[in-house]
Design a protein around this motif. Structure first.
Motif, short mmCIF file in Angstrom:
data_model
loop_
_atom_site.label_atom_id
_atom_site.label_comp_id
_atom_site.label_asym_id
_atom_site.label_seq_id
_atom_site.Cartn_x
_atom_site.Cartn_y
_atom_site.Cartn_z
N ALA A 76 -1.34 -16.64 -19.41
CA ALA A 76 -0.78 -17.62 -18.49
C ALA A 76 -1.34 -19.01 -18.78
CB ALA A 76 -1.10 -17.22 -17.05
N LEU A 77 -2.63 -19.09 -19.12
CA LEU A 77 -3.24 -20.38 -19.44
C LEU A 77 -2.63 -20.98 -20.70
CD1 LEU A 77 -5.40 -22.47 -18.74
CD2 LEU A 77 -7.02 -21.14 -20.13
N ALA A 78 -2.45 -20.15 -21.74
CA ALA A 78 -1.83 -20.63 -22.98
C ALA A 78 -0.40 -21.10 -22.73
CB ALA A 78 -1.85 -19.53 -24.04
N LEU A 79 0.33 -20.40 -21.86
CA LEU A 79 1.70 -20.80 -21.54
C LEU A 79 1.72 -22.12 -20.78
CD1 LEU A 79 4.68 -20.04 -21.66
CD2 LEU A 79 4.37 -18.75 -19.54
N GLN A 80 0.77 -22.31 -19.88
CA GLN A 80 0.69 -23.57 -19.15
C GLN A 80 0.37 -24.73 -20.08
OE1 GLN A 80 1.28 -24.34 -15.87
NE2 GLN A 80 2.07 -22.25 -15.70
N VAL A 81 -0.54 -24.52 -21.04
CA VAL A 81 -0.86 -25.55 -22.02
C VAL A 81 0.37 -25.88 -22.87
CG1 VAL A 81 -2.24 -26.08 -24.07
CG2 VAL A 81 -3.31 -24.97 -22.10
N LEU A 82 1.12 -24.83 -23.26
CA LEU A 82 2.34 -25.03 -24.04
C LEU A 82 3.34 -25.90 -23.28
CD1 LEU A 82 4.20 -24.20 -26.48
CD2 LEU A 82 4.91 -22.26 -25.09
N MET A 83 3.56 -25.61 -22.01
CA MET A 83 4.54 -26.37 -21.23
C MET A 83 4.02 -27.78 -20.91
SD MET A 83 6.16 -23.52 -18.63
CE MET A 83 4.59 -23.14 -17.86
N ARG A 84 2.72 -27.90 -20.67
CA ARG A 84 2.17 -29.19 -20.26
C ARG A 84 2.18 -30.20 -21.39
NH1 ARG A 84 0.83 -33.51 -19.74
NH2 ARG A 84 -0.75 -34.48 -18.37
N TYR A 85 1.88 -29.77 -22.60
CA TYR A 85 1.72 -30.71 -23.72
C TYR A 85 2.86 -30.64 -24.72
CZ TYR A 85 -2.98 -31.23 -21.89
OH TYR A 85 -4.05 -31.50 -21.07
N TRP A 86 3.94 -29.95 -24.38
CA TRP A 86 5.10 -29.88 -25.27
C TRP A 86 5.68 -31.28 -25.46
CZ3 TRP A 86 6.85 -26.11 -28.31
CH2 TRP A 86 8.13 -26.26 -28.87
N GLN A 87 6.03 -31.62 -26.72
CA GLN A 87 6.53 -32.95 -27.06
C GLN A 87 8.03 -32.88 -27.38
OE1 GLN A 87 4.49 -35.78 -27.07
NE2 GLN A 87 2.98 -34.36 -26.19
N PRO A 88 8.90 -33.38 -26.50
CA PRO A 88 10.33 -33.41 -26.83
C PRO A 88 10.59 -34.34 -28.02
CG PRO A 88 9.95 -33.77 -24.48
CD PRO A 88 8.62 -33.88 -25.15
N VAL A 89 11.47 -33.94 -28.89
CA VAL A 89 11.85 -34.77 -30.04
C VAL A 89 13.02 -35.64 -29.62
CG1 VAL A 89 12.71 -34.76 -32.41
CG2 VAL A 89 11.02 -33.06 -31.69
N THR A 90 12.77 -36.92 -29.49
CA THR A 90 13.80 -37.85 -29.00
C THR A 90 14.38 -38.73 -30.09
OG1 THR A 90 12.08 -39.46 -28.41
CG2 THR A 90 12.75 -37.90 -26.71
N GLY A 91 13.94 -38.56 -31.33
CA GLY A 91 14.41 -39.44 -32.40
C GLY A 91 15.23 -38.74 -33.46
N ALA A 92 15.71 -37.53 -33.17
CA ALA A 92 16.51 -36.79 -34.14
C ALA A 92 17.80 -36.30 -33.49
CB ALA A 92 15.71 -35.59 -34.68
N PRO A 93 18.85 -36.09 -34.28
CA PRO A 93 20.11 -35.60 -33.70
C PRO A 93 19.96 -34.20 -33.13
CG PRO A 93 20.43 -36.45 -35.94
CD PRO A 93 18.96 -36.32 -35.72
N CYS A 94 20.81 -33.86 -32.19
CA CYS A 94 20.86 -32.50 -31.67
C CYS A 94 21.57 -31.60 -32.67
CB CYS A 94 21.59 -32.46 -30.33
SG CYS A 94 20.72 -33.28 -28.99
N LEU A 95 21.15 -30.34 -32.70
CA LEU A 95 21.83 -29.38 -33.57
C LEU A 95 23.24 -29.13 -33.08
CD1 LEU A 95 20.37 -28.20 -36.04
CD2 LEU A 95 18.80 -29.05 -34.30
N TRP A 96 23.40 -29.03 -31.77
CA TRP A 96 24.73 -29.00 -31.15
C TRP A 96 24.61 -29.50 -29.73
CZ3 TRP A 96 22.98 -23.74 -32.14
CH2 TRP A 96 22.58 -23.05 -30.99
#
Length: 238
Positions: A76-96
């Motif tokens: 649960a702690l690893a999952l919280q770290v994953l969600m908290r520090y996840w970096q959305p990619v805003t400079g690339a096209p969407c796949l679809w």
């Protein structure tokens, strides 16, 4: 809400105008992917390393009945770290990205309905298995009462299944990861890594699946019997 609207607009229109050759040389895009890959590596490493038999034996000798509880806590702690520090990619096209009517309305509804169904199956799977044992509560209870290991009370087919069962919701997780109206580059990384991890961890065979079917039928019969019994009581009272 405003941030999510801006992100959707960026993924829908601005990103599509950015060539992949330019996006993949963008330092912000590469850094986001590196951070996300590191977070996924942390989650999968914790999920796998602590499940290895030598590591489990060491932790068992140190933590005792708290071994399973500690595993669930670190997961649960690893999952919280994953969600908290996840970096959305805003400079690339969407796949679809489904943006044209009528699919811009219907396809998100289809995705929502199937996601809801998958989460319902995931919750239902917890009813098939021993949920207190899965999260470590039963081990602590048995330890306090000196009843031994709760797994020793399970039948041989159940013990065999648990030795193979790395994750209870393979297909449902894959549907949730891939069935999306918009697939960005960071979500592709998430879906690809976790789908690969699930595929590599899949070790169930026909005997395990047969045991699962028997357990499911017994739970359904138990629930049906309890429901009919309650109906009989209500009829008698009336």
């Amino acid at each position: 809400m405003q941030e999510s609207i801006e992100y959707k607009h960026d993924c829908g229109e601005v990103k599509d105008s950015t060539p992949w050759s330019v996006a993949l040389r963008d330092s912000s895009v590469l850094w986001s992917l590196v951070v996300d890959l590191g977070l996924l590596g942390l989650f999968t490493a914790q999920h796998s390393v602590l499940a290895r038999s030598p590591v489990k034996q060491v932790l068992q000798s140190v933590l005792g009945v708290l071994n399973r509880t500690a595993y669930c806590f670190t997961t649960a702690l690893a999952l919280q770290v994953l969600m908290r520090y996840w970096q959305p990619v805003t400079g690339a096209p969407c796949l679809w990205s489904v943006r044209h009517a009528p699919w811009s309305i219907w396809f998100p509804l289809i995705c929502f309905s199937l996601h809801f169904l998958c989460w319902a199956v995931i919750c239902s799977s917890l009813m098939i298995f021993d949920y207190p044992e899965l999260v470590g509560i039963k081990q602590v209870y048995y330890g306090c009462l000196s009843l031994g290991d709760p797994l020793s009370d399970l039948s041989p087919p159940a013990q065999r299944l648990l030795s193979h069962f790395r994750h209870p919701v393979y297909l449902e997780l894959v549907v949730i990861l891939w069935l999306l109206p918009t697939l960005s580059l960071d979500r592709l990384l998430l879906a690809g890594v976790l789908s690969t991890y699930v595929a590599l961890a899949h070790t169930l065979d026909k005997q395990d699946l047969a045991y699962l079917c028997v357990r499911f039928k017994s739970k359904v019969q138990l629930f049906s019997g309890a429901t009919s019994g309650q109906s009989d009581v209500n009829n008698v009272e009336e």
